[in-house]
Write a protein that holds these residues in place. Sequence first.
Motif, PDB file in Angstrom:
ATOM      1  N   ILE A 159     -53.042-105.791  37.860  1.00 51.24           N
ATOM      2  CA  ILE A 159     -54.409-106.152  37.493  1.00 51.24           C
ATOM      3  C   ILE A 159     -54.611-106.174  35.985  1.00 51.24           C
ATOM      4  CG2 ILE A 159     -55.245-103.762  37.590  1.00 51.24           C
ATOM      5  CD1 ILE A 159     -57.130-106.970  38.671  1.00 51.24           C
ATOM      6  N   GLY A 160     -53.835-105.385  35.254  1.00 53.84           N
ATOM      7  CA  GLY A 160     -54.034-105.329  33.809  1.00 53.84           C
ATOM      8  C   GLY A 160     -53.265-106.362  33.022  1.00 53.84           C
ATOM      9  N   ASN A 161     -52.304-107.039  33.645  1.00 55.97           N
ATOM     10  CA  ASN A 161     -51.409-107.886  32.864  1.00 55.97           C
ATOM     11  C   ASN A 161     -51.219-109.261  33.487  1.00 55.97           C
ATOM     12  OD1 ASN A 161     -48.932-109.085  31.935  1.00 55.97           O
ATOM     13  ND2 ASN A 161     -48.339-107.144  31.045  1.00 55.97           N
ATOM     14  N   THR A 162     -50.360-109.347  34.503  1.00 56.26           N
ATOM     15  CA  THR A 162     -49.958-110.656  35.018  1.00 56.26           C
ATOM     16  C   THR A 162     -51.124-111.443  35.618  1.00 56.26           C
ATOM     17  OG1 THR A 162     -49.273-109.529  37.049  1.00 56.26           O
ATOM     18  CG2 THR A 162     -47.563-110.024  35.436  1.00 56.26           C
ATOM     19  N   VAL A 163     -52.000-110.782  36.359  1.00 56.65           N
ATOM     20  CA  VAL A 163     -53.102-111.530  36.971  1.00 56.65           C
ATOM     21  C   VAL A 163     -54.103-112.003  35.918  1.00 56.65           C
ATOM     22  CG1 VAL A 163     -52.884-110.361  39.188  1.00 56.65           C
ATOM     23  CG2 VAL A 163     -54.416-109.420  37.479  1.00 56.65           C
ATOM     24  N   THR A 183     -49.674-121.963  27.141  1.00 56.13           N
ATOM     25  CA  THR A 183     -50.665-120.896  27.154  1.00 56.13           C
ATOM     26  C   THR A 183     -49.995-119.533  27.240  1.00 56.13           C
ATOM     27  OG1 THR A 183     -52.253-122.346  28.287  1.00 56.13           O
ATOM     28  CG2 THR A 183     -52.689-119.984  28.344  1.00 56.13           C
ATOM     29  N   GLY A 184     -48.999-119.422  28.114  1.00 57.32           N
ATOM     30  CA  GLY A 184     -48.285-118.159  28.269  1.00 57.32           C
ATOM     31  C   GLY A 184     -47.615-117.715  26.987  1.00 57.32           C
ATOM     32  N   THR A 185     -47.013-118.662  26.269  1.00 61.48           N
ATOM     33  CA  THR A 185     -46.358-118.333  24.996  1.00 61.48           C
ATOM     34  C   THR A 185     -47.378-117.840  23.974  1.00 61.48           C
ATOM     35  OG1 THR A 185     -44.643-120.005  25.401  1.00 61.48           O
ATOM     36  CG2 THR A 185     -44.927-119.244  23.123  1.00 61.48           C
ATOM     37  N   LEU A 186     -48.502-118.543  23.868  1.00 58.54           N
ATOM     38  CA  LEU A 186     -49.528-118.171  22.902  1.00 58.54           C
ATOM     39  C   LEU A 186     -50.122-116.790  23.205  1.00 58.54           C
ATOM     40  CD1 LEU A 186     -51.335-118.873  20.506  1.00 58.54           C
ATOM     41  CD2 LEU A 186     -52.881-120.046  22.099  1.00 58.54           C
ATOM     42  N   VAL A 187     -50.480-116.551  24.477  1.00 57.10           N
ATOM     43  CA  VAL A 187     -51.059-115.257  24.860  1.00 57.10           C
ATOM     44  C   VAL A 187     -50.035-114.142  24.673  1.00 57.10           C
ATOM     45  CG1 VAL A 187     -52.098-113.930  26.731  1.00 57.10           C
ATOM     46  CG2 VAL A 187     -52.658-116.338  26.471  1.00 57.10           C
ATOM     47  N   CYS A 188     -48.778-114.440  24.961  1.00 54.08           N
ATOM     48  CA  CYS A 188     -47.698-113.476  24.780  1.00 54.08           C
ATOM     49  C   CYS A 188     -47.588-113.058  23.313  1.00 54.08           C
ATOM     50  CB  CYS A 188     -46.386-114.103  25.258  1.00 54.08           C
ATOM     51  SG  CYS A 188     -45.000-112.959  25.337  1.00 54.08           S
ATOM     52  N   LEU A 189     -47.648-114.037  22.404  1.00 56.53           N
ATOM     53  CA  LEU A 189     -47.552-113.748  20.967  1.00 56.53           C
ATOM     54  C   LEU A 189     -48.768-112.961  20.485  1.00 56.53           C
ATOM     55  CD1 LEU A 189     -46.162-117.177  19.657  1.00 56.53           C
ATOM     56  CD2 LEU A 189     -44.918-115.008  19.855  1.00 56.53           C
ATOM     57  N   LEU A 190     -49.957-113.344  20.943  1.00 54.98           N
ATOM     58  CA  LEU A 190     -51.175-112.631  20.542  1.00 54.98           C
ATOM     59  C   LEU A 190     -51.158-111.186  21.048  1.00 54.98           C
ATOM     60  CD1 LEU A 190     -53.906-115.372  21.182  1.00 54.98           C
ATOM     61  CD2 LEU A 190     -53.133-114.499  18.965  1.00 54.98           C
ATOM     62  N   ALA A 360     -60.389-111.756  30.179  1.00 56.37           N
ATOM     63  CA  ALA A 360     -59.025-111.548  30.676  1.00 56.37           C
ATOM     64  C   ALA A 360     -58.113-111.031  29.567  1.00 56.37           C
ATOM     65  CB  ALA A 360     -58.475-112.844  31.259  1.00 56.37           C
ATOM     66  N   PHE A 361     -58.217-111.610  28.358  1.00 55.21           N
ATOM     67  CA  PHE A 361     -57.350-111.167  27.258  1.00 55.21           C
ATOM     68  C   PHE A 361     -57.660-109.732  26.860  1.00 55.21           C
ATOM     69  CE2 PHE A 361     -56.381-110.920  22.619  1.00 55.21           C
ATOM     70  CZ  PHE A 361     -55.000-110.993  22.737  1.00 55.21           C
ATOM     71  N   SER A 362     -58.929-109.372  26.820  1.00 59.28           N
ATOM     72  CA  SER A 362     -59.281-107.997  26.454  1.00 59.28           C
ATOM     73  C   SER A 362     -58.756-107.006  27.489  1.00 59.28           C
ATOM     74  CB  SER A 362     -60.798-107.858  26.298  1.00 59.28           C
ATOM     75  OG  SER A 362     -61.455-107.964  27.551  1.00 59.28           O
ATOM     76  N   THR A 363     -58.741-107.408  28.758  1.00 59.27           N
ATOM     77  CA  THR A 363     -58.212-106.540  29.807  1.00 59.27           C
ATOM     78  C   THR A 363     -56.722-106.296  29.607  1.00 59.27           C
ATOM     79  OG1 THR A 363     -59.868-107.310  31.391  1.00 59.27           O
ATOM     80  CG2 THR A 363     -57.896-106.278  32.303  1.00 59.27           C
ATOM     81  N   ILE A 364     -56.003-107.319  29.203  1.00 59.45           N
ATOM     82  CA  ILE A 364     -54.571-107.175  28.908  1.00 59.45           C
ATOM     83  C   ILE A 364     -54.345-106.113  27.841  1.00 59.45           C
ATOM     84  CG2 ILE A 364     -52.559-108.337  27.899  1.00 59.45           C
ATOM     85  CD1 ILE A 364     -53.511-110.918  29.237  1.00 59.45           C
ATOM     86  N   ALA A 393     -43.521-109.300  27.786  1.00 54.18           N
ATOM     87  CA  ALA A 393     -42.773-110.309  28.543  1.00 54.18           C
ATOM     88  C   ALA A 393     -43.483-110.646  29.853  1.00 54.18           C
ATOM     89  CB  ALA A 393     -41.359-109.805  28.823  1.00 54.18           C
ATOM     90  N   ALA A 394     -44.094-109.645  30.477  1.00 49.23           N
ATOM     91  CA  ALA A 394     -44.789-109.866  31.753  1.00 49.23           C
ATOM     92  C   ALA A 394     -45.998-110.772  31.580  1.00 49.23           C
ATOM     93  CB  ALA A 394     -45.204-108.530  32.362  1.00 49.23           C
ATOM     94  N   VAL A 395     -46.587-110.796  30.379  1.00 51.75           N
ATOM     95  CA  VAL A 395     -47.710-111.698  30.115  1.00 51.75           C
ATOM     96  C   VAL A 395     -47.279-113.146  30.307  1.00 51.75           C
ATOM     97  CG1 VAL A 395     -49.255-112.572  28.323  1.00 51.75           C
ATOM     98  CG2 VAL A 395     -48.908-110.104  28.566  1.00 51.75           C
ATOM     99  N   PHE A 396     -46.105-113.498  29.777  1.00 51.38           N
ATOM    100  CA  PHE A 396     -45.614-114.873  29.929  1.00 51.38           C
ATOM    101  C   PHE A 396     -45.281-115.170  31.383  1.00 51.38           C
ATOM    102  CE2 PHE A 396     -42.173-117.974  30.143  1.00 51.38           C
ATOM    103  CZ  PHE A 396     -42.744-119.029  29.445  1.00 51.38           C
TER     104      PHE A 396
END
Length: 456
Positions: A159-163, A183-190, A360-364, A393-396
């Motif tokens: 719930i905190g990451n992949t979803v 999108t996955g690459t960008l969110v992963c880097l951020l 969603a990003f703040s939850t991550i 890595a799980a974010v991507f």
Amino acid sequence: MDWLNNFLTELSNLLWGWPMVILLLGTHIYLTIILKFPQRQIFKAIRLSIKRDADATGDVSQFSSLATALAATIGTGNIIGVATAITLGGPGAVLWCWLTGVFGISTKYAEGLLAIKYRVKTADGKMIGGPMYALERGLGWKWLAVLFALFTAIASFGIGNTVQANAIATVAHESYHISPYLTGTLVCLLTGAVVLGGVKSIARVCGMLVPFMAFFYVIGCLVILCLNFHYLWPALKLICISAFSPQAAGGGFVGATVMTAARYGIARGLFSNESGMGSAPIVAAAAQTRNPVRQALVSSSGTFWDTVVICALTGLVIVSSVLAYPDISFENGATLTKEAFAKIPLIGTPLLTFGLLTFAFSTILGWCYYGERAVEYLQGKRWTVYYRVAYIAAVFIGSIMNLGLVWNLADCMNALMAIPNLLSLLFLSGIIVHETRKYLWRNQLDREMEEPDQYQ
């Protein structure tokens, strides 16, 4: 993997069924009574949340700890979760969701108090705490503390990451046709740029992001309610009547019994504000505060903002929009939310997109801290670096994969987190009342507490 997914679905339904709803809501009500309705202190709590106890022991300010907890709590559940409750339980579910938030303020207060009461100082001067320390140091239940930390670490990847990453990628693809890989690459880097800096970096970013995203989302909802002005009062009446009436709601809504409305409203409310789950006290333990009750009050304000304000506004927007536009689809929560907001010209769809992306990003970010502290409790500080790398890595991975199995696993882990945490609240309720009497009821909120123990 179908058999595993089916098993987790059944287990999730069992864990989040009526026994869990009764346990959670019962704990809310019990703590509300023995603590003499701490909801009455909500405005004092809000005032304390923006003050800084600069000379107090801790790693981050009280506001930063609250912002980090809100970052992890305010997520897609506040938008999609409310719509799901309405889809399954009718408009009356909104009132039950709201009432859950009101009573949940007491539980979040108790969690914050125990977080400070039983927190410890590491060899490098950092403050760590949470339900695992309350279970170990307050009750001597080391085995249950280990289980809580294990469930938290696993849940952080769900719930905190992949979803959450998947929600961001899905919204970006459906709204702007952006590839999930990009999108996955960008969110992963951020995510990496923030979480590799540790708790102070996470708290600093959350302290800036949470007020910004919440302010614009609330303003946007208020604008939509103004546009739906003629349907606002009928929506309020429908919500209240449907919460206690077994009759069909009408207006395109599903006809639900009182028990159905209560079940889904309470379950979604509990899932949204996380009061009783045990996640928020992990970051509350890092706060700079003079005593446990000051932080308890600050923590309690998180449930107020999350459920009493944001979930209630979302519910009103959806119900009033459905009354205004009866052709809105009730296929599922996501569809209902999307169509309800899209009916509002100009601001509806951008507001929903902005809310989902930022929430969603703040939850991550917030859940990374929870998982890291759980791993540190289980294996020591040296493993936290490996955890951060795996988390990033799980974010991507979450951005590009189907997450039906992960959702069910996350639901199960969240319920399994709640059980030991609720036990600690119930069995340590005497300590909670004692500390409340000592600092709050005797008007000694400025009193300093003793230094926390050193922890090896």
